[in-house]
Design an enzyme around this catalytic site. Structure first.
Site, PDB file in Angstrom:
ATOM      1  N   ASP A  43       0.892  -1.104  -0.101  1.00 15.15           N
ATOM      2  CA  ASP A  43      -0.042   0.149   0.005  1.00 15.15           C
ATOM      3  C   ASP A  43       0.949   1.473   0.052  1.00 15.15           C
ATOM      4  OD1 ASP A  43      -1.627   2.498   0.452  1.00 15.15           O
ATOM      5  OD2 ASP A  43      -2.658   1.495   2.551  1.00 15.15           O
ATOM      6  N   VAL A  44       1.122   1.763  -0.974  1.00 19.34           N
ATOM      7  CA  VAL A  44       2.187   3.114  -1.232  1.00 19.34           C
ATOM      8  C   VAL A  44       1.577   4.075  -0.346  1.00 19.34           C
ATOM      9  CG1 VAL A  44       2.562   3.233  -3.485  1.00 19.34           C
ATOM     10  CG2 VAL A  44       0.367   3.992  -2.935  1.00 19.34           C
ATOM     11  N   TYR A  92     -10.577  14.517  -4.996  1.00 21.32           N
ATOM     12  CA  TYR A  92      -8.957  14.139  -6.431  1.00 21.32           C
ATOM     13  C   TYR A  92      -8.814  14.648  -7.207  1.00 21.32           C
ATOM     14  CZ  TYR A  92      -8.072  10.827 -10.750  1.00 21.32           C
ATOM     15  OH  TYR A  92      -7.489  10.593 -11.852  1.00 21.32           O
ATOM     16  N   VAL A  99      -9.556   8.016 -19.927  1.00 27.26           N
ATOM     17  CA  VAL A  99      -8.042   6.736 -20.846  1.00 27.26           C
ATOM     18  C   VAL A  99      -8.964   6.110 -20.241  1.00 27.26           C
ATOM     19  CG1 VAL A  99      -6.003   5.903 -20.397  1.00 27.26           C
ATOM     20  CG2 VAL A  99      -5.764   8.311 -20.580  1.00 27.26           C
TER      21      VAL A  99
HETATM   22  P1  NAD Z   1      -6.923   2.205 -12.328  1.00 27.02           P
HETATM   23  O1  NAD Z   1      -7.129   1.188 -11.813  1.00 27.02           O
HETATM   24  O2  NAD Z   1      -6.556   0.902 -13.069  1.00 27.02           O
HETATM   25  O3  NAD Z   1      -4.962   2.193 -11.678  1.00 27.02           O
HETATM   26  C1  NAD Z   1      -4.852   2.171 -10.728  1.00 27.02           C
HETATM   27  C2  NAD Z   1      -4.053   1.570  -9.921  1.00 27.02           C
HETATM   28  O4  NAD Z   1      -3.419   1.755  -8.653  1.00 27.02           O
HETATM   29  C3  NAD Z   1      -4.567   0.040  -9.226  1.00 27.02           C
HETATM   30  O5  NAD Z   1      -3.771  -1.321 -10.311  1.00 27.02           O
HETATM   31  C4  NAD Z   1      -4.971   0.201  -8.166  1.00 27.02           C
HETATM   32  O6  NAD Z   1      -4.696  -1.339  -7.318  1.00 27.02           O
HETATM   33  C5  NAD Z   1      -3.573   1.090  -7.930  1.00 27.02           C
HETATM   34  N1  NAD Z   1      -3.876   1.187  -6.447  1.00 27.02           N
HETATM   35  C6  NAD Z   1      -5.239   1.862  -5.813  1.00 27.02           C
HETATM   36  N2  NAD Z   1      -3.960   2.147  -4.222  1.00 27.02           N
HETATM   37  C7  NAD Z   1      -3.500   1.811  -4.448  1.00 27.02           C
HETATM   38  C8  NAD Z   1      -2.450   1.771  -2.636  1.00 27.02           C
HETATM   39  N3  NAD Z   1      -3.047   2.242  -1.678  1.00 27.02           N
HETATM   40  N4  NAD Z   1      -1.182   0.916  -2.938  1.00 27.02           N
HETATM   41  C9  NAD Z   1      -0.518   0.360  -4.370  1.00 27.02           C
HETATM   42  N5  NAD Z   1      -1.109   1.312  -5.771  1.00 27.02           N
HETATM   43  C10 NAD Z   1      -3.031   0.822  -5.469  1.00 27.02           C
HETATM   44  O7  NAD Z   1      -7.079   2.831 -13.470  1.00 27.02           O
HETATM   45  P2  NAD Z   1      -5.967   3.993 -14.028  1.00 27.02           P
HETATM   46  O8  NAD Z   1      -6.849   4.427 -14.784  1.00 27.02           O
HETATM   47  O9  NAD Z   1      -4.824   3.061 -15.142  1.00 27.02           O
HETATM   48  O10 NAD Z   1      -5.234   4.512 -13.485  1.00 27.02           O
HETATM   49  C11 NAD Z   1      -3.608   4.918 -13.156  1.00 27.02           C
HETATM   50  C12 NAD Z   1      -3.106   6.567 -13.015  1.00 27.02           C
HETATM   51  O11 NAD Z   1      -3.803   7.102 -14.045  1.00 27.02           O
HETATM   52  C13 NAD Z   1      -3.892   6.889 -11.783  1.00 27.02           C
HETATM   53  O12 NAD Z   1      -3.199   7.604 -10.977  1.00 27.02           O
HETATM   54  C14 NAD Z   1      -5.029   7.241 -11.988  1.00 27.02           C
HETATM   55  O13 NAD Z   1      -5.554   8.719 -10.958  1.00 27.02           O
HETATM   56  C15 NAD Z   1      -4.335   8.287 -13.525  1.00 27.02           C
HETATM   57  N6  NAD Z   1      -5.376   9.019 -14.345  1.00 27.02           N
HETATM   58  C16 NAD Z   1      -6.530   8.097 -14.685  1.00 27.02           C
HETATM   59  C17 NAD Z   1      -7.413   8.196 -15.655  1.00 27.02           C
HETATM   60  C18 NAD Z   1      -8.355   7.806 -17.046  1.00 27.02           C
HETATM   61  O14 NAD Z   1      -9.215   8.088 -18.096  1.00 27.02           O
HETATM   62  N7  NAD Z   1      -8.023   6.860 -16.905  1.00 27.02           N
HETATM   63  C19 NAD Z   1      -7.099   9.676 -16.095  1.00 27.02           C
HETATM   64  C20 NAD Z   1      -6.749  10.267 -15.438  1.00 27.02           C
HETATM   65  C21 NAD Z   1      -5.581   9.772 -14.780  1.00 27.02           C
END
Ligand code: NAD
Length: 266
Positions: free
Chosen positions: A66-67, A161, A194
């Site tokens: 857990d980061v 967020y 995304v």
């Molecule tokens: P995702 O939910 O697939 O990925 C997020 C990852 O973070 C998951 O693998 C989850 O297990 C991990 N995670 C959550 N809590 C954690 C913790 N406490 N410790 C370690 N890992 C943890 O979604 P994603 O879209 O791939 O998101 C990746 C990043 O991109 C995130 O920071 C998200 O905010 C950002 N983001 C996503 C979008 C989008 O549209 N998908 C847009 C802007 C930013």
């Protein structure tokens, strides 16, 4: 492997068991890097990422943490260094949205607020805190933080967020200044919409998911949502030598969304 742009490098990617993190891990492996795959709860997803890495002929290490917990963050850095001797590239990708609906100052619970800030902002600081000393010793390294267009523009009902992702943009700039003297570069990427689990979950929560998806597609001038691999290609730019004179930046990778100043109507 696609190329040798990261040959001999060791990368740590947080939240690499799904979505953007998995795509980053896979692109890094195809460019010759060994990759530490951090995951929290999704061990199956992390194993799938490891398979992608091994198919490329690269090496990977599963790292549960857990980061937002200092002990966890320190322990995965130690584990990866014990296996590969160093960490050249850190990608702070883990992120969550609030479970409170709506995510507004008057409604959000303190527990939800704290959780979002802990994972999205404190997590970035903590992992950097434990990776940076090794980079400082070797006088090289690159850190790429994944913020969001929501770290650049506000959006109704996304208080925690937006605040956490805005913090990531400024933490990026500040960290870039503190460690530039050690040859360490720190940049951040602000993805638009995304096609990942997180995005699909958000769409599913809307009253008419089909319409919601169409609206999101039309909000970007390129008229579509992005794919995780398109974010990973930008991360590769910051990770490798192509960006050798770039530090302290926040790059939107958003199909042009922020260029228009468009406002979400959902
Ligand atoms: P995702 O939910 O697939 O990925 C997020 C990852 O973070 C998951 O693998 C989850 O297990 C991990 N995670 C959550 N809590 C954690 C913790 N406490 N410790 C370690 N890992 C943890 O979604 P994603 O879209 O791939 O998101 C990746 C990043 O991109 C995130 O920071 C998200 O905010 C950002 N983001 C996503 C979008 C989008 O549209 N998908 C847009 C802007 C930013």
């Amino acid at each position: 492997m696609d190329g040798n742009r990261l040959k001999g490098k060791v990368a740590l990617v947080t939240g690499a068991g799904s979505g953007i993190g998995r795509a980053v891990a896979a692109v890094f492996a195809r460019e010759g890097a060994a990759v530490g795959i951090n995951y929290f709860r999704n061990e199956e997803g992390a194993r799938e990422t490891l398979r992608h890495i091994e198919i490329s002929g690269a090496e990977g290490e599963l790292l549960k943490a857990d980061v937002s917990k200092p002990g966890d963050a320190e322990s995965i850095v130690t584990q990866l260094k014990n296996r590969f001797g160093k960490i050249d590239i850190l990608v702070n990708n883990s992120g969550i949205g609030s479970e409170s609906t709506p995510d507004r100052v008057t409604e959000i619970s303190l527990a939800d607020w704290d959780r979002v800030m802990d994972v999205n902002l404190k997590g970035v600081m903590l992992t950097s805190k434990f990776v940076l000393p090794g980079m400082m010793e070797r006088k090289q390294g690159t850190i790429i933080n994944i913020s969001s267009i929501r770290g650049l523009l506000g959006n109704p009902n996304l208080a925690s967020y937006c605040a956490s992702k805005g913090g990531v943009v400024l933490l990026t700039r500040e960290t870039a200044l503190d460690y530039a003297g050690f040859g360490i570069r720190v940049n951040c990427i602000c993805p638009g919409f995304v096609n990942t689990e997180m995005f699909r979950g958000y769409i599913e929560k809307q009253e008419d998911p089909g319409l919601a998806l169409k609206v999101f597609e039309e909000m970007s001038p390129l008229n579509r949502v992005g794919e995780p691999e398109e974010i990973a290609k930008a991360v590769l730019f910051f990770a490798g030598d192509a960006s050798s004179f770039v530090t302290g930046t926040a790059l939107p990778v958003d199909g042009g969304y922020t260029a228009s100043g468009a406002r979400s109507i959902l």
